[in-house]
Write a protein that holds these residues in place. Structure first.
Motif, PDB file in Angstrom:
ATOM      1  N   GLU A  29       0.824  -1.210   0.000  1.00 44.24           N
ATOM      2  CA  GLU A  29       0.000   0.000   0.000  1.00 44.24           C
ATOM      3  C   GLU A  29       0.858   1.260   0.000  1.00 44.24           C
ATOM      4  OE1 GLU A  29      -0.464  -2.637   2.055  1.00 44.24           O
ATOM      5  OE2 GLU A  29      -2.291  -3.425   1.154  1.00 44.24           O
ATOM      6  N   ARG A  65      -2.952   2.333  -8.171  1.00 46.35           N
ATOM      7  CA  ARG A  65      -3.975   1.695  -7.335  1.00 46.35           C
ATOM      8  C   ARG A  65      -3.693   0.201  -7.298  1.00 46.35           C
ATOM      9  NH1 ARG A  65      -8.142  -1.346  -8.569  1.00 46.35           N
ATOM     10  NH2 ARG A  65      -7.821  -1.005 -10.783  1.00 46.35           N
ATOM     11  N   GLN A  82       1.171   3.923  -3.130  1.00 48.11           N
ATOM     12  CA  GLN A  82       0.894   5.348  -2.962  1.00 48.11           C
ATOM     13  C   GLN A  82       2.032   6.189  -3.523  1.00 48.11           C
ATOM     14  OE1 GLN A  82       0.156   6.488   1.092  1.00 48.11           O
ATOM     15  NE2 GLN A  82      -0.384   8.568   0.551  1.00 48.11           N
TER      16      GLN A  82
END
Length: 176
Positions: free
Chosen positions: A55, A64, A59
């Protein structure tokens, strides 16, 4: 002949040969060397950041992570000037083209039929994640997503390798 001035060079020669042999053996990269190839190739001052997650890397790469992604793996290599980020995950092959389209690559991905013919030593190797290097795989679709990219991201590349009949592994690598 006497053991005069000429006799003194033999011990020095034997000692010199022994030192050179030790140096060559130490630099040979044998399995018993203290640091794996990956650690030796990181460069001065570079280190793997603790706590990097798929994640957090997604970012930073401004991508995504798909909800259907499995086996997500990521790492962040902090360097003196730039950081390298790598991420890989498995998607159903039917979803790969949609994911790649969201990246808006500069050009369509090209298919590379064979592994690259030369040995590669990437700055941030996927072997750190326990994965094969995409450069060493056959039938890989790959391409540049952006260079330069928006924000602090300098470039982003994608590679896609089929895992089995139903799934493919997506590899992302970028420099921030």
């Amino acid at each position: 002949m006497s053991g005069g001035p000429r006799g003194g060079w033999r011990p020095a020669l034997v000692g010199g040969v022994a030192v050179l042999t030790g140096l060559v053996a130490g630099c040979s990269g044998t399995a018993g060397s203290a640091a794996p190839r990956e650690a030796r190739s990181l460069g001065p001052g570079a280190h793997w950041a603790a706590g990097a997650t798929a994640e957090s890397v997604a970012q930073t790469l401004r991508v995504r992570l798909p909800a259907t992604a499995t086996e997500p793996k990521a790492a962040h290599l902090e360097g003196l000037q730039d950081d390298s980020l790598i991420m890989a995950f498995v998607l159903p092959t039917s979803e790969v083209d949609g994911f790649v389209a969201e990246l808006k690559p500069e050009e369509p991905l090209r298919l590379r039929e064979q592994p690259l013919p030369h040995a590669t030593n990437p700055t941030a190797p996927f072997s750190h994640l326990g994965l094969p290097e995409p450069d060493l795989l056959a039938r890989v679709r790959e391409g540049q997503v952006c260079a330069p990219c928006k924000g602090n991201l300098n470039w982003l590349k994608v590679a896609v390798a089929q895992v089995d009949e139903r799934t493919s592994r997506v590899y992302l690598s970028g420099v921030d």
